[in-house]
Design an enzyme around this catalytic site. Structure first.
Site, PDB file in Angstrom:
ATOM      1  N   TYR A 198      -1.520  -0.417  10.509  1.00  0.00           N
ATOM      2  CA  TYR A 198      -1.812  -0.793   9.117  1.00  0.00           C
ATOM      3  C   TYR A 198      -0.635  -0.417   8.212  1.00  0.00           C
ATOM      4  O   TYR A 198      -0.094  -1.262   7.489  1.00  0.00           O
ATOM      5  CB  TYR A 198      -3.100  -0.124   8.610  1.00  0.00           C
ATOM      6  CG  TYR A 198      -3.350  -0.443   7.158  1.00  0.00           C
ATOM      7  CD1 TYR A 198      -3.675  -1.741   6.768  1.00  0.00           C
ATOM      8  CD2 TYR A 198      -3.196   0.523   6.157  1.00  0.00           C
ATOM      9  CE1 TYR A 198      -3.862  -2.064   5.426  1.00  0.00           C
ATOM     10  CE2 TYR A 198      -3.383   0.214   4.815  1.00  0.00           C
ATOM     11  CZ  TYR A 198      -3.718  -1.088   4.457  1.00  0.00           C
ATOM     12  OH  TYR A 198      -3.880  -1.412   3.132  1.00  0.00           O
TER      13      TYR A 198
ATOM     14  N   SER B  84       0.857  -1.198   0.000  1.00  0.00           N
ATOM     15  CA  SER B  84       0.000   0.000   0.000  1.00  0.00           C
ATOM     16  C   SER B  84       0.885   1.238   0.000  1.00  0.00           C
ATOM     17  O   SER B  84       2.030   1.186   0.481  1.00  0.00           O
ATOM     18  CB  SER B  84      -0.863   0.014   1.271  1.00  0.00           C
ATOM     19  OG  SER B  84      -1.511   1.268   1.422  1.00  0.00           O
TER      20      SER B  84
HETATM   21  P1  NDP Z   1     -11.620  -5.827   0.527  1.00  0.00           P
HETATM   22  O1  NDP Z   1     -12.040  -5.632   1.941  1.00  0.00           O
HETATM   23  O2  NDP Z   1     -12.600  -5.555  -0.546  1.00  0.00           O
HETATM   24  O3  NDP Z   1     -11.046  -7.315   0.340  1.00  0.00           O
HETATM   25  C1  NDP Z   1     -10.195  -7.873   1.292  1.00  0.00           C
HETATM   26  C2  NDP Z   1     -10.089  -9.366   1.057  1.00  0.00           C
HETATM   27  O4  NDP Z   1      -9.201  -9.903   2.054  1.00  0.00           O
HETATM   28  C3  NDP Z   1     -11.404 -10.075   1.176  1.00  0.00           C
HETATM   29  O5  NDP Z   1     -11.543 -10.980   0.116  1.00  0.00           O
HETATM   30  C4  NDP Z   1     -11.298 -10.826   2.499  1.00  0.00           C
HETATM   31  O6  NDP Z   1     -11.961 -12.072   2.385  1.00  0.00           O
HETATM   32  C5  NDP Z   1      -9.786 -11.058   2.590  1.00  0.00           C
HETATM   33  N1  NDP Z   1      -9.344 -11.304   3.952  1.00  0.00           N
HETATM   34  C6  NDP Z   1      -9.333 -10.458   5.008  1.00  0.00           C
HETATM   35  N2  NDP Z   1      -8.893 -11.084   6.108  1.00  0.00           N
HETATM   36  C7  NDP Z   1      -8.615 -12.363   5.737  1.00  0.00           C
HETATM   37  C8  NDP Z   1      -8.120 -13.507   6.412  1.00  0.00           C
HETATM   38  N3  NDP Z   1      -7.835 -13.484   7.719  1.00  0.00           N
HETATM   39  N4  NDP Z   1      -7.951 -14.655   5.712  1.00  0.00           N
HETATM   40  C9  NDP Z   1      -8.244 -14.701   4.398  1.00  0.00           C
HETATM   41  N5  NDP Z   1      -8.713 -13.667   3.697  1.00  0.00           N
HETATM   42  C10 NDP Z   1      -8.902 -12.507   4.371  1.00  0.00           C
HETATM   43  O7  NDP Z   1     -10.326  -4.919   0.360  1.00  0.00           O
HETATM   44  P2  NDP Z   1      -9.326  -4.667  -0.889  1.00  0.00           P
HETATM   45  O8  NDP Z   1      -9.670  -5.502  -2.038  1.00  0.00           O
HETATM   46  O9  NDP Z   1      -9.248  -3.208  -1.070  1.00  0.00           O
HETATM   47  O10 NDP Z   1      -7.959  -5.135  -0.221  1.00  0.00           O
HETATM   48  C11 NDP Z   1      -7.123  -6.137  -0.777  1.00  0.00           C
HETATM   49  C12 NDP Z   1      -5.700  -5.842  -0.367  1.00  0.00           C
HETATM   50  O11 NDP Z   1      -5.293  -4.605  -0.915  1.00  0.00           O
HETATM   51  C13 NDP Z   1      -5.490  -5.726   1.139  1.00  0.00           C
HETATM   52  O12 NDP Z   1      -4.257  -6.336   1.463  1.00  0.00           O
HETATM   53  C14 NDP Z   1      -5.425  -4.220   1.378  1.00  0.00           C
HETATM   54  O13 NDP Z   1      -4.678  -3.889   2.513  1.00  0.00           O
HETATM   55  C15 NDP Z   1      -4.755  -3.778   0.102  1.00  0.00           C
HETATM   56  N6  NDP Z   1      -4.942  -2.380  -0.275  1.00  0.00           N
HETATM   57  C16 NDP Z   1      -6.192  -1.823  -0.423  1.00  0.00           C
HETATM   58  C17 NDP Z   1      -6.318  -0.506  -0.829  1.00  0.00           C
HETATM   59  C18 NDP Z   1      -7.626   0.188  -0.981  1.00  0.00           C
HETATM   60  O14 NDP Z   1      -7.653   1.438  -0.950  1.00  0.00           O
HETATM   61  N7  NDP Z   1      -8.725  -0.518  -1.176  1.00  0.00           N
HETATM   62  C19 NDP Z   1      -5.132   0.295  -1.171  1.00  0.00           C
HETATM   63  C20 NDP Z   1      -3.876  -0.380  -0.925  1.00  0.00           C
HETATM   64  C21 NDP Z   1      -3.804  -1.663  -0.533  1.00  0.00           C
HETATM   65  P3  NDP Z   1     -12.827 -12.770   3.524  1.00  0.00           P
HETATM   66  O15 NDP Z   1     -13.387 -11.680   4.396  1.00  0.00           O
HETATM   67  O16 NDP Z   1     -13.871 -13.548   2.784  1.00  0.00           O
HETATM   68  O17 NDP Z   1     -11.858 -13.649   4.215  1.00  0.00           O
HETATM   69  C1  8X3 Z   2      -5.120   1.485   1.567  1.00  0.00           C
HETATM   70  C2  8X3 Z   2      -4.888   2.852   1.009  1.00  0.00           C
HETATM   71  O1  8X3 Z   2      -4.525   5.286   1.601  1.00  0.00           O
HETATM   72  O2  8X3 Z   2      -6.160   4.046   2.926  1.00  0.00           O
HETATM   73  O3  8X3 Z   2      -3.934   0.812   1.753  1.00  0.00           O
HETATM   74  O4  8X3 Z   2      -3.812   3.662   3.207  1.00  0.00           O
HETATM   75  S1  8X3 Z   2      -4.839   3.989   2.237  1.00  0.00           S
END
Ligand code: NDP
Ligand code: 8X3
Length: 252
Positions: free
Chosen positions: A152, A139
């Site tokens: 985070y 991120s």
């Molecule tokens: P979502 O919340 O839409 O998706 C997160 C996914 O992670 C879900 O499929 C969830 O599945 C899974 N997950 C969470 N905890 C667990 C666990 N303990 N075991 C297995 N699966 C898990 O978020 P995003 O798609 O946005 O996030 C995906 C990744 O991208 C993350 O690592 C996040 O930190 C990162 N990210 C997101 C950003 C954003 O702005 N959206 C920006 C930068 C990075 P389930 O609950 O079914 O287990």
């Molecule tokens: C998720 C993006 O800007 O909320 O990793 O940290 S931000």
């Protein structure tokens, strides 16, 4: 035989969009996440196009991951790309107000979980050799501090350094490693972070143009589809309408 990708957190956001993008590109899919119903829905949606294997998996459970890898059916064993996407933010309040359990959950998921899955898949990826890939979802928060990011952001800094260190150790195996570091992207991320506050999520992503899950899915698929001699180390990507801000100064 088609290439095989394993995606963690395929039930939402980037992971689900990546599943769809890889299906478009003809890859066989191993889709994991905790929500069984969503995995079933995705399997129904995509299994007409490509072979799909789903496994309910909490990445915090190292034994469960070993079980999933050991039980991969014939045709899904020679994994070529691991997408370490599962992750979450919690506790948007300042560090001094955050719940310790929330800190542990972020560490257990974003750090321990990612390490668990990587460790379990490394032998397979090394066996696959040239052209194999690990893509870790970092991120911008891993590089740039901001209020409320505390554990985070620190967990995503781990993802970046772990990516670079893996690159060093895997040199000569053909396995590539990439940290994709997105900025603001509209997924369920903020709903999770705020404990289900839809208004907060709508406010964050409203009146601007955030990244979409499909933007990141495209970059993930691109990264692992490059020629085997090309390794993107880190890819930081923001919406055009997002940039950095000034230093904060505490004044009298
Ligand atoms: P979502 O919340 O839409 O998706 C997160 C996914 O992670 C879900 O499929 C969830 O599945 C899974 N997950 C969470 N905890 C667990 C666990 N303990 N075991 C297995 N699966 C898990 O978020 P995003 O798609 O946005 O996030 C995906 C990744 O991208 C993350 O690592 C996040 O930190 C990162 N990210 C997101 C950003 C954003 O702005 N959206 C920006 C930068 C990075 P389930 O609950 O079914 O287990
Ligand atoms: C998720 C993006 O800007 O909320 O990793 O940290 S931000």
């Amino acid at each position: 035989m088609s290439d095989i990708v394993l995606i963690t957190g395929a039930t939402s956001g980037f992971g689900r969009a990546a599943a769809r993008r890889f299906a478009e590109a003809g890859w066989s899919l191993i889709l994991t996440g905790r929500r069984a119903e969503r995995l079933e829905d995705l399997e129904k949606e995509l299994s007409d196009k490509v072979p799909v294997h789903t496994a309910v998996l909490d990445v915090r459970d190292a034994e469960a991951i070993k079980g999933v890898v050991a039980a991969l059916p014939e045709g899904f064993r020679a994994v070529k790309a691991l997408i370490n996407n599962a992750g979450l933010a919690l506790a948007p309040e300042p560090a001094q107000k955050a719940d310790l359990d929330d800190w542990h959950t972020m560490i257990d998921t974003n750090i321990t979980g990612l390490v668990n899955v990587t460790h379990a898949l490394l032998p397979t990826l090394i066996e696959t050799g040239a052209g194999a890939s690990i893509v870790n979802l970092g991120s911008v928060a891993g590089q740039w501090p901001y209020p409320g990011s505390h554990v985070y952001g620190a967990s995503k800094a781990f993802v970046q350094q772990f990516t670079y260190n893996l690159r060093c150790d895997l040199q000569g195996t053909g396995v590539r490693v990439t940290d994709i570091a997105p900025g603001m992207a509209e997924t369920e991320f903020t709903l999770v972070r705020t404990g289900g506050d839809q208004a907060a999520s709508d406010k964050l992503y409203g009146d601007t143009t955030p990244l979409e899950a499909e933007d990141i899915a495209e970059l993930i698929c691109y990264t692992v589809s490059l020629p085997a001699h090309v390794n993107i180390n880190r890819l930081e990507v923001m919406p055009t309408r997002q940039a950095w801000s000034a230093f904060a100064v505490d004044r009298d």
